[in-house]
Design a protein around this motif. Structure first.
Motif, mmCIF file in Angstrom:
data_model
loop_
_atom_site.group_PDB
_atom_site.id
_atom_site.type_symbol
_atom_site.label_atom_id
_atom_site.label_comp_id
_atom_site.label_asym_id
_atom_site.label_seq_id
_atom_site.Cartn_x
_atom_site.Cartn_y
_atom_site.Cartn_z
ATOM 1 N N UNK A 127 1.088 -0.885 0.075
ATOM 2 C CA UNK A 127 -0.226 0.118 0.104
ATOM 3 C C UNK A 127 1.005 1.259 0.476
ATOM 4 N N UNK A 166 -0.431 13.176 7.879
ATOM 5 C CA UNK A 166 -0.401 13.063 9.932
ATOM 6 C C UNK A 166 -0.958 13.142 10.605
ATOM 7 N N UNK A 167 -1.643 13.608 10.218
ATOM 8 C CA UNK A 167 -2.820 14.362 11.277
ATOM 9 C C UNK A 167 -4.257 13.452 11.178
ATOM 10 N N UNK A 193 -5.126 11.032 8.456
ATOM 11 C CA UNK A 193 -4.634 9.818 8.383
ATOM 12 C C UNK A 193 -5.599 9.807 7.008
ATOM 13 N N UNK A 217 2.891 12.167 4.943
ATOM 14 C CA UNK A 217 4.186 11.381 5.317
ATOM 15 C C UNK A 217 5.431 11.121 4.270
ATOM 16 N N UNK A 264 10.966 5.082 12.777
ATOM 17 C CA UNK A 264 10.005 4.048 13.347
ATOM 18 C C UNK A 264 8.435 4.930 13.979
ATOM 19 N N UNK A 265 8.397 6.325 13.648
ATOM 20 C CA UNK A 265 7.593 6.782 14.080
ATOM 21 C C UNK A 265 6.162 6.625 12.786
ATOM 22 N N UNK A 293 5.978 3.842 10.362
ATOM 23 C CA UNK A 293 5.618 2.490 11.403
ATOM 24 C C UNK A 293 4.582 2.218 12.083
ATOM 25 N N UNK A 294 4.742 2.784 13.036
ATOM 26 C CA UNK A 294 3.640 3.166 14.436
ATOM 27 C C UNK A 294 2.738 3.312 13.769
ATOM 28 N N UNK A 295 2.765 4.722 13.414
ATOM 29 C CA UNK A 295 1.331 5.502 13.162
ATOM 30 C C UNK A 295 0.311 4.414 12.140
ATOM 31 N N UNK A 296 1.350 4.283 10.352
ATOM 32 C CA UNK A 296 0.246 3.804 9.774
ATOM 33 C C UNK A 296 0.712 2.132 10.239
ATOM 34 N N UNK A 297 0.944 1.146 10.237
ATOM 35 C CA UNK A 297 1.001 -0.010 10.199
ATOM 36 C C UNK A 297 1.405 -0.689 8.962
ATOM 37 N N UNK A 298 1.984 0.236 8.615
ATOM 38 C CA UNK A 298 2.678 -0.059 7.398
ATOM 39 C C UNK A 298 3.950 -0.153 7.361
ATOM 40 N N UNK A 319 9.680 1.413 5.339
ATOM 41 C CA UNK A 319 10.664 0.539 5.646
ATOM 42 C C UNK A 319 12.201 1.059 4.445
ATOM 43 N N UNK A 348 1.776 10.979 17.845
ATOM 44 C CA UNK A 348 1.150 11.554 16.992
ATOM 45 C C UNK A 348 -0.749 12.599 17.972
ATOM 46 N N UNK A 384 0.564 15.924 18.322
ATOM 47 C CA UNK A 384 0.342 16.252 16.957
ATOM 48 C C UNK A 384 -1.148 17.185 16.746
#
Lengths: 250, 300
Positions: free
Chosen positions: A4, A12-13, A15, A30, A199-200, A202-207, A212, B158, B161
């Motif tokens: 995806x 980023x706010x 999504x 992103x 790191x950040x 991937x945590x927020x988007x789970x992708x 990476x 998040x 933010x």
């Protein structure tokens, strides 16, 4: 595993995937974020490299001075100090320990401290290369300088350094690329560079896989550009007849 | 020749995918007599004591779930294989079948629901503000112009933010590489406030040199339902897990576990976290559900 890649177009706010992959009116996607992180990575790397090259050249040269045992010892101590401590530990020493001793440094940004940490760490490695470059030259070169009445400074300036710097370009290329890769430790002191972004995000988007992969590609690209530039310099500054293996014309 | 190799490779891949999609965890557990349990090595809800020993509120609850599953399947013996997971690898490991159930501190949200299923919410995390007790900060409004620290790779970034934009605040944001690092920044004055999950803040404060010098203040910045993660599209296994959770809520097992891990001294240092059951967690227990984070509202 499904891909995806639209994740980079997400805001980023909220999504939400916007029309353009670049945010407008202060919105940040992103992709915007990753490019800004890349900018931080490049800034940390180039500034560290600058410090490393200047200090490395000076200290490496000082270590080969004749009849100056104390300066040589100081230079050796510098190299052993900075190359025997892991880089990440040095970064923490700069960030947590030194400001505790000198409170004025508490106001200094993590960015500046990490540039010094990577710069000094790398300067030790470059100093070692400069020293071995100078010592690799035949002893006769130094004598030749003395024979024509040069001072020590002139011998270095006109005879030894121009040769030494050119023969150490290949190891310097590796070191320059290492600076780019080592810049990833900057995340540990809050510099918003690529590793922290990865790191950040991937945590927020789970992708994680997409994030990476993109970050890896940017690191590879940056290091490869450095490699090409250095190869160009190497070709242009080759000493004819000295580096036979590189296809010199003799 | 090369083409043949390609075809062979593709069919192996296809077979692999087909196998991974055979979603019947209960049958898998029954035939193999083993289950792989994804656990955390260092989080508020599950951690390791070393030597392959995993403990914590969610770890123990997961063990209870698996014992219930064993009972349901009528297995005389079932081996629980512990597989430590991290934020980075937990979803792929659940998807590809390495881990059958993960109980740690995974937030149930819509982005993750595309890749995995979630059991009933068993803990509701509240993102809070920790400050030095003498800082004078009492809530979001006092954060203007301050330096805030949070940990890289967490949802709190998040949250911060979003709050920054919603409340029109200007503050400097720094990020620790892990929770210990973030807390160190608060401790050494590099940051004025640490924004993080309440349980993590409470645990860090309880382990600090002088716990009384810190306090958790102000409003809840965000609430996040935490739940065990399972493979997607396996309703039978999800039902077995949810039934076990409902059972544990009903007969008080979960409340006892909460008391054990949050209100009593816990290993390895025998220090109390001291975080009373929140209203949000209580509400999740009263009406078991698997709603994602996006359906939660912050209670005023």
């Amino acid at each position: 595993m499904s891909w995806d890649w639209q994740v980079f177009c997400q805001d980023t706010i909220t999504q939400e995937v916007g029309q353009s992959c670049f945010g407008k009116n202060g919105d940040i996607t992103y992709l915007d974020w990753m490019l800004s992180a890349w900018g931080w990575t490049v800034s940390v790397s180039l500034l560290s490299l600058l410090i490393a090259l200047i200090l490395g050249a000076i200290i490496g040269t000082l270590r080969t001075l004749p009849d100056r045992p104390w300066i040589v010892r100081l230079g050796n101590a510098w190299v052993e100090l900075f190359r025997n401590i892991p880089l990440l530990v040095q970064v923490f020493v700069w960030y947590h320990v030194i400001p505790a001793i000198f409170p004025a440094l508490k106001r200094v940004d993590g960015f500046v401290l990490v540039v010094f940490a990577i710069g000094l760490f790398t300067s030790a490695r470059i100093a070692e290369q400069v020293r071995s470059g100078i010592q690799a030259l035949p002893r006769g070169q130094r004598y030749a300088g003395m024979a024509v009445g040069f001072t020590t400074f002139q011998t270095y300036r006109y005879v030894l350094l121009p040769m030494a710097f050119r023969i150490i370009i290949p190891p310097l290329t590796s070191e320059t690329m290492n600076v780019f890769k080592n810049s990833s430790v900057a995340f540990a002191v809050s510099v918003a560079e690529l590793t922290m972004f990865a790191m950040q995000a991937q945590e927020e988007t789970a992708r994680g896989v997409e994030v990476y992969l993109a970050v890896t590609a940017l690191y590879v690209f940056s290091a490869f550009v450095v490699n090409r530039i250095m190869t160009f310099i190497e070709k242009r500054s080759r000493v004819p007849g000295l580096i036979a293996a590189s296809g010199g014309g003799h | 020749m090369k083409k043949h190799l390609m075809v062979a490779a593709i069919s192996v891949l296809a077979a692999g995918t087909a196998f991974a999609q055979a979603n019947d965890t209960l049958a898998k557990i029954k035939s193999s007599g083993a289950v792989t349990f994804g656990v955390r090595e260092s989080s508020g809800l599950g951690y390791t004591l070393g030597n392959g020993k995993y403990v914590g509120f969610h770890t123990e609850m997961g063990e209870n779930i698996l014992h219930d599953v064993q009972k349901q399947l009528g297995l005389a013996k079932m081996e629980i294989k512990y597989q430590p997971v991290t934020s980075q690898n937990r979803i792929p490991l659940v998807q590809n079948g390495t881990v059958d159930i993960e109980c740690g501190s995974t937030t149930n949200n819509l982005a993750r629901q595309k890749d995995a299923a979630f059991a009933y919410t068993t803990y509701v995390e509240e993102v809070r503000i920790a400050v030095k007790a003498n800082s004078g900060i009492t809530g979001i409004k006092d954060l203007n112009g301050k330096t805030l620290v949070t940990t890289t790779g967490t949802t709190s970034v998040q949250t911060l933010r979003k709050n920054k934009r919603a409340d029109g605040l200007t503050f400097k944001e720094v990020m620790g590489k892990d929770h210990a690092d973030s807390f160190l920044m608060l401790e050494t004055g590099r940051a004025d406030a640490f924004i993080m999950d309440g349980s993590i803040l409470a645990a860090n404060i309880s382990k600090s040199k002088a716990p009384s010098e810190y306090k958790i203040v102000g409003e809840v910045l965000s609430v996040e339902p935490i739940a065990c993660m399972l493979r997607k599209d396996d309703p039978a296994f999800k039902k077995a897990v949810d039934d076990s959770i409902a059972r544990q809520i009903k007969d008080g097992t979960l409340a006892k576990l909460y008391d054990k891990w949050f209100m009593q001294p816990i290993p390895p240092n025998n220090v109390k976290i001291g975080l009373p059951l929140s209203a949000a967690t209580k509400a999740a227990w009263d009406a078991p559900n698997d709603k994602p984070m996006e359906e939660y509202k912050i209670a005023d």
